[in-house]
Design an enzyme around this catalytic site. Sequence first.
Site, short mmCIF file in Angstrom:
data_model
loop_
_atom_site.label_atom_id
_atom_site.label_comp_id
_atom_site.label_asym_id
_atom_site.label_seq_id
_atom_site.Cartn_x
_atom_site.Cartn_y
_atom_site.Cartn_z
N TYR A 87 0.49 -37.72 31.69
CA TYR A 87 -0.77 -37.25 32.29
C TYR A 87 -0.50 -35.98 33.09
CZ TYR A 87 -1.99 -41.98 31.08
OH TYR A 87 -2.20 -43.14 30.38
N ASN A 111 -13.55 -41.25 27.37
CA ASN A 111 -13.71 -40.98 25.94
C ASN A 111 -12.80 -41.84 25.09
OD1 ASN A 111 -15.52 -38.44 25.63
ND2 ASN A 111 -14.23 -38.08 27.39
N CYS A 119 -4.78 -41.51 22.43
CA CYS A 119 -4.50 -41.69 23.86
C CYS A 119 -3.29 -42.60 24.07
CB CYS A 119 -5.72 -42.26 24.58
SG CYS A 119 -6.98 -42.90 23.51
N HIS A 120 -2.94 -43.36 23.06
CA HIS A 120 -1.80 -44.26 23.21
C HIS A 120 -0.49 -43.49 23.29
CE1 HIS A 120 -2.15 -43.64 18.84
NE2 HIS A 120 -0.85 -43.70 18.86
#
Length: 104
Positions: A22, A45, A53-54
Amino acid sequence: MDFDDAVLHLVKQIPMGRVTTYGALAKALGKPKAARAVGGALNKNPDPVRVPCHRVVRSDGSVGGYVLGAERKIELLDSEHILVKNRKIRSLKDFLFKDFKPMD
DNA sequence: TCATTGGCTATCA
DNA sequence: CTGATAGCCAATG
């Protein structure tokens, strides 16, 4: 272009077998302290198809959270030859992808 | 505009 | 190494 769209854009270009944090995403956006905002963008989202996103984990190597469940996230990472140990990435820095494009 | 929340990060005990 | 604390950012109501 909203902040979350920019985040998704970056995450979308993460290739297979690669990961990022992140903080790295936030930094790529020019806001190294906006890690939380990045996470919030992904959470807002939930699009596991367009946005992997994983493949985004915490800076300390822990997988962090996941809308579909951290366990699910780990499974996906493990399926991309990214070794995870007790919810922690082993060689995160080895797979760390940071060649983001500041889009256009 | 203020308060809340969220998939964070760094520091200290 | 685990747990607690403080900081920081953006979206929402």
